[in-house]
Design a protein around this motif. Sequence first.
Motif, PDB file in Angstrom:
ATOM      1  N   GLY A   8     -31.511 -26.057 -25.993  1.00 43.76           N
ATOM      2  CA  GLY A   8     -30.615 -26.842 -26.845  1.00 43.76           C
ATOM      3  C   GLY A   8     -31.185 -27.080 -28.231  1.00 43.76           C
ATOM      4  O   GLY A   8     -32.308 -26.680 -28.547  1.00 43.76           O
ATOM      5  N   ASP A  31     -22.577 -30.554 -25.148  1.00 45.12           N
ATOM      6  CA  ASP A  31     -23.692 -30.890 -24.272  1.00 45.12           C
ATOM      7  C   ASP A  31     -24.641 -29.692 -24.122  1.00 45.12           C
ATOM      8  O   ASP A  31     -25.861 -29.853 -24.124  1.00 45.12           O
ATOM      9  N   MET A  32     -24.060 -28.493 -24.019  1.00 50.11           N
ATOM     10  CA  MET A  32     -24.890 -27.289 -23.955  1.00 50.11           C
ATOM     11  C   MET A  32     -25.696 -27.125 -25.245  1.00 50.11           C
ATOM     12  O   MET A  32     -26.898 -26.814 -25.219  1.00 50.11           O
ATOM     13  N   LEU A  33     -25.040 -27.344 -26.391  1.00 58.15           N
ATOM     14  CA  LEU A  33     -25.737 -27.176 -27.662  1.00 58.15           C
ATOM     15  C   LEU A  33     -26.861 -28.211 -27.819  1.00 58.15           C
ATOM     16  O   LEU A  33     -27.907 -27.918 -28.383  1.00 58.15           O
ATOM     17  N   LEU A  35     -30.126 -21.509 -26.179  1.00 55.55           N
ATOM     18  CA  LEU A  35     -29.344 -21.600 -24.946  1.00 55.55           C
ATOM     19  C   LEU A  35     -30.143 -22.272 -23.829  1.00 55.55           C
ATOM     20  O   LEU A  35     -29.584 -23.003 -23.013  1.00 55.55           O
ATOM     21  N   LYS A  36     -31.433 -22.038 -23.789  1.00 55.66           N
ATOM     22  CA  LYS A  36     -32.247 -22.632 -22.732  1.00 55.66           C
ATOM     23  C   LYS A  36     -32.523 -24.115 -22.974  1.00 55.66           C
ATOM     24  O   LYS A  36     -32.396 -24.935 -22.065  1.00 55.66           O
ATOM     25  N   HIS A  91     -28.506 -29.944 -25.234  1.00 60.75           N
ATOM     26  CA  HIS A  91     -29.553 -29.968 -24.209  1.00 60.75           C
ATOM     27  C   HIS A  91     -29.888 -28.614 -23.606  1.00 60.75           C
ATOM     28  O   HIS A  91     -30.861 -28.500 -22.855  1.00 60.75           O
ATOM     29  N   GLY A  92     -29.078 -27.596 -23.870  1.00 63.94           N
ATOM     30  CA  GLY A  92     -29.368 -26.282 -23.317  1.00 63.94           C
ATOM     31  C   GLY A  92     -28.884 -26.111 -21.892  1.00 63.94           C
ATOM     32  O   GLY A  92     -28.350 -27.052 -21.286  1.00 63.94           O
ATOM     33  N   VAL A 141     -19.272 -27.802 -24.484  1.00 60.07           N
ATOM     34  CA  VAL A 141     -20.044 -26.993 -25.431  1.00 60.07           C
ATOM     35  C   VAL A 141     -21.094 -27.850 -26.131  1.00 60.07           C
ATOM     36  O   VAL A 141     -22.247 -27.448 -26.293  1.00 60.07           O
TER      37      VAL A 141
END
Lengths: 197, 197
Positions: free
Chosen positions: A191, B186-188, A188-189, B190-191, B184
């Motif tokens: 990626g 982008d979060m996965l 989560l932090k 790059h965090g 989602v």
Amino acid sequence: MRKVPRTRRGRETLVTIMEAALQEFGEKGFHEGSISEISRRANLAPGGIYNYFDSKDEIFRALVTDINVQFRDQIAAQVRTAADEMTAEKRVLETGINFVRQHKGIYRIVTEAEFIYPEGHRALYEALVERVGNRLRDGALSGEIRPDVGEIHAWAIIGINVMLALRYGVWAADEAPDRVSAVVNDMLKHGLNSRTT
Amino acid sequence: MRKVPRTRRGRETLVTIMEAALQEFGEKGFHEGSISEISRRANLAPGGIYNYFDSKDEIFRALVTDINVQFRDQIAAQVRTAADEMTAEKRVLETGINFVRQHKGIYRIVTEAEFIYPEGHRALYEALVERVGNRLRDGALSGEIRPDVGEIHAWAIIGINVMLALRYGVWAADEAPDRVSAVVNDMLKHGLNSRTT
């Protein structure tokens, strides 16, 4: 509607009923669970339970509401002392897996609530997501978290927590909760992309 | 056990029964759904359904297995042409939300399967997680994805997809599936950490 007992003794009986209902519905599910069995587990005289609840449905609904409150309190204690928002998220997941391991029936009740008590089920998730969303926004304000976080991220985190509680809490305890939460938190932090790309 | 029809006509009837069962269980759930209503929806003579299935339970189980296969095929078509692994994950989520929007009953059946047919429910999730895990490992081998990806990451991604399909597929269509999947993804990749920390 749940009847509110006026005496201390009444309130204690209500707690006993809720514990009995948690066991009964947690083991057998809503459809197989019965009011008479809940009464028996709570050591009540026949019909005594109707001083507190009008129906099986009503007991189930009260239970979902209670679980919501109970879980919220457990999490709040963990979150309060976290150094930053992402550490708070790590603790929430770890607490969730441990909570489910200790009370496997709760997971079943919450999942079944989707069909038996859809408004309560949705309220529970919306309460969870609101709290995650608030933490993410606080983190964005302090500069810890990217400024574009929003509701979709919060729902994604809830999804991770619910699934990992099922996989590592209910199905099998083959990973330590603190390892699961550490792996997820790092993802989560930072990626999943390779740092070299 | 599901009986395998020998004639083409028999196989067509089986398809009709499965569609009728999907409607019936998807609308009413397993407990309220009935064999006689499935027969009626499939235009079968009374008792005709017993040439194919022995019980309501058996129809439900066959349906869970069919959903598994159907969803796998839909995803496979999307994954095959993706430029890289994280693009594949993006498409899987988008396909999932659209799939659930078109077939709301399917989400209900899959969730209810946790209680009615736990082995099938778990097999479905394990099949999903295996495929995500394989894609993540391929990405790690090609240098796209961090080398330490593993099963916990795969379960986390499944959790995100299941929750977001519920939130943005079943509950409300207030966000476009391609926006949800882009956020989602982008979060996965790059965090959530702020890039400046």
